[in-house]
Design an enzyme around this catalytic site. Structure first.
Site, PDB file in Angstrom:
ATOM      1  N   GLN A 100      -1.724 -53.500  61.997  1.00 11.35           N
ATOM      2  CA  GLN A 100      -2.373 -54.756  61.623  1.00 11.35           C
ATOM      3  C   GLN A 100      -3.379 -55.157  62.705  1.00 11.35           C
ATOM      4  O   GLN A 100      -3.036 -55.230  63.881  1.00 11.35           O
ATOM      5  CB  GLN A 100      -1.338 -55.871  61.463  1.00 11.35           C
ATOM      6  CG  GLN A 100      -1.934 -57.166  60.938  1.00 11.35           C
ATOM      7  CD  GLN A 100      -0.951 -58.326  61.017  1.00 11.35           C
ATOM      8  OE1 GLN A 100      -0.594 -58.759  62.105  1.00 11.35           O
ATOM      9  NE2 GLN A 100      -0.510 -58.807  59.864  1.00 11.35           N
ATOM     10  N   TYR A 180      -5.646 -67.475  61.832  1.00  9.11           N
ATOM     11  CA  TYR A 180      -6.460 -66.734  62.789  1.00  9.11           C
ATOM     12  C   TYR A 180      -7.887 -66.616  62.236  1.00  9.11           C
ATOM     13  O   TYR A 180      -8.215 -67.201  61.212  1.00  9.11           O
ATOM     14  CB  TYR A 180      -5.808 -65.386  63.097  1.00  9.11           C
ATOM     15  CG  TYR A 180      -4.456 -65.555  63.765  1.00  9.11           C
ATOM     16  CD1 TYR A 180      -4.345 -66.098  65.045  1.00  9.11           C
ATOM     17  CD2 TYR A 180      -3.277 -65.221  63.096  1.00  9.11           C
ATOM     18  CE1 TYR A 180      -3.108 -66.288  65.648  1.00  9.11           C
ATOM     19  CE2 TYR A 180      -2.042 -65.403  63.695  1.00  9.11           C
ATOM     20  CZ  TYR A 180      -1.950 -65.936  64.966  1.00  9.11           C
ATOM     21  OH  TYR A 180      -0.731 -66.133  65.558  1.00  9.11           O
ATOM     22  N   ARG A 227      -3.593 -59.032  54.676  1.00  7.73           N
ATOM     23  CA  ARG A 227      -2.544 -60.044  54.643  1.00  7.73           C
ATOM     24  C   ARG A 227      -3.161 -61.438  54.556  1.00  7.73           C
ATOM     25  O   ARG A 227      -4.105 -61.749  55.288  1.00  7.73           O
ATOM     26  CB  ARG A 227      -1.662 -59.954  55.902  1.00  7.73           C
ATOM     27  CG  ARG A 227      -0.330 -60.701  55.746  1.00  7.73           C
ATOM     28  CD  ARG A 227       0.539 -60.596  56.978  1.00  7.73           C
ATOM     29  NE  ARG A 227       1.956 -60.638  56.598  1.00  7.73           N
ATOM     30  CZ  ARG A 227       2.932 -61.047  57.397  1.00  7.73           C
ATOM     31  NH1 ARG A 227       2.678 -61.459  58.633  1.00  7.73           N
ATOM     32  NH2 ARG A 227       4.179 -61.049  56.984  1.00  7.73           N
ATOM     33  N   GLY A 320      10.931 -59.594  58.158  1.00 12.00           N
ATOM     34  CA  GLY A 320      10.695 -59.701  59.584  1.00 12.00           C
ATOM     35  C   GLY A 320      11.975 -60.003  60.334  1.00 12.00           C
ATOM     36  O   GLY A 320      12.526 -59.159  61.037  1.00 12.00           O
ATOM     37  N   ARG A 321      12.483 -61.222  60.189  1.00 13.86           N
ATOM     38  CA  ARG A 321      13.631 -61.653  60.984  1.00 13.86           C
ATOM     39  C   ARG A 321      14.848 -60.752  60.781  1.00 13.86           C
ATOM     40  O   ARG A 321      15.496 -60.344  61.751  1.00 13.86           O
ATOM     41  CB  ARG A 321      13.960 -63.115  60.662  1.00 13.86           C
ATOM     42  CG  ARG A 321      12.909 -64.086  61.163  1.00 13.86           C
ATOM     43  CD  ARG A 321      13.110 -65.504  60.649  1.00 13.86           C
ATOM     44  NE  ARG A 321      12.877 -65.615  59.210  1.00 13.86           N
ATOM     45  CZ  ARG A 321      12.926 -66.767  58.545  1.00 13.86           C
ATOM     46  NH1 ARG A 321      13.199 -67.892  59.186  1.00 13.86           N
ATOM     47  NH2 ARG A 321      12.683 -66.805  57.250  1.00 13.86           N
TER      48      ARG A 321
END
Length: 376
Positions: A100, A180, A227, A320-321
């Site tokens: 990414q 971002y 994404r 993810g987590r």
């Protein structure tokens, strides 16, 4: 798990299952120089699986693109060996790995950008933070990009994509989410420009288009993903009509026939769940606008992942987590095995502890009953 563990095509590749490792900024590079560390290679190698997909945490494309001390980047030759080791670790387990690519934009600090002001489409004050040697600190004041500077940033995306190609990765993902730089151009809460990159939806998506085209020029469309985070709250981002904006983004990306569209559900903000119990909404309204592969992310467990794949709103699900503390997560989900709880304190930096030291599931050996002594 009848659908989550069936093969599927993602761009140029056929995957054996639909459980994806989501990109997670974990701040484990070697300083100075953002050198990918051996423990990062261990982490990604542990989580690789035959025919599985991993997406590597946001990799900054230049010094001025950096936001967090210890985060990944790929813009100098000293980083090559570390990234090659990560790609090899994933491939050794039969997995596929995308890198990414990210530009932090206004979410930065002069200590991270080499002393220059962070940049953004427009100057819109916000209460963001960056990570420096002093910990999380308020982001430095940013400045608006001159239109003449934009081609240089697009070239940095292209150059980073080429580095990922040369290091042996299988593709790249453009980070257009979480407030971002790419996201700052897309959303009208942060883009107040009046030139060719602002105003209309078409203009606000121009930067995204050019970045995608730069990545495609290196990889081809079928090895590029994007994404996005419709209605996401990370980074003080906002849009006056997020459903219309991101439906248009999905339509634009569909034209390129990219490998996948990766969608973060708005119930998640970074590593936190904002809205417990909320159903996925973004993938549902984007599905009619994107005919290719959709990866859903944000707050899923095994059952809800199976449900969204079964519904057709998404084709794969990124974790993810749960993946942070369960290196064999696909195996555990497939077999209904218990999950090791994640350790939030280790998310943002540290060493191997609660990062690359989580064990795979251990099957308890069956107790052996001794044979009876023969009667004489």
């Amino acid at each position: 798990m009848a659908n989550l563990f069936t093969p599927t095509k993602v761009g140029a590749y056929t995957l054996a299952h639909r459980v994806v490792l989501a990109p997670m900024t974990r701040l484990r590079t070697i300083q100075p120089g953002d050198i990918p560390s051996p423990m990062m290679a261990d982490f990604y190698g542990q989580r690789a699986s035959e025919g599985g997909l991993e997406i590597i945490e946001g990799v900054s494309i230049s010094v001025t693109a950096r936001s967090y001390l210890g985060a990944a980047s790929f813009y100098h030759d000293g980083q090559i060996a570390g990234w090659e080791a990560i790609a090899k670790a994933v491939h050794a387990k039969g997995g596929r790995v995308f890198m990414q690519l990210i530009h932090g934009g206004r979410q930065s600090h002069v200590e991270m950008t080499g002393g220059v002001d962070p940049v953004a489409p427009s100057v819109v004050p916000f209460e963001g933070v960056a990570l420096t040697k002093d910990g999380f600190v308020p982001a430095s004041p940013h400045r608006a990009l001159d239109i003449e500077e934009i081609p240089g940033i697009i070239e940095e995306f292209r150059a980073a994509a080429q580095r990922a190609f040369d290091a042996g990765f299988d593709g790249v993902e453009l980070h257009g989410a979480n407030g971002y730089l790419v996201d700052q151009f897309i959303q009208d809460g942060t883009n107040k420009r009046t030139d060719a990159y602002g105003g209309s939806l078409e203009n606000r998506v121009r930067f995204l288009r050019e970045a995608v085209e730069a990545l495609i020029s290196v990889w081809g469309a079928d090895r590029v993903g994007v994404r996005i985070s419709p209605s996401g709250e990370w980074g003080g981002i906002s849009d006056s009509n997020p459903e219309a904006t991101f439906s248009y983004v999905a339509t634009v990306l569909d034209e390129y026939k990219i490998a996948y569209l990766h969608v973060i559900e708005p119930r998640i903000k970074g590593d936190d769940t904002l809205h417990e119990g909320h159903e996925p909404v973004a993938t549902h309204y984007l599905r009619p606008h994107f005919s290719g592969t959709i990866i859903a992310a944000g707050g899923f467990d095994g059952d809800s992942a199976e449900a969204i794949v079964t519904s057709g709103d998404a084709d794969l699900v990124a974790f993810g987590r749960h993946f942070s503390s369960n290196p064999d997560l696909p195996y555990r989900l497939k077999h209904g095995l218990p999950l090791t709880p994640y350790v939030r304190a280790a998310f943002w930096g540290g060493d191997e502890k609660h990062y690359s030291d989580f064990p795979a599931y251990q099957v308890e050996p069956e107790s052996v009953v001794p044979e009876a002594e023969p009667v004489v």
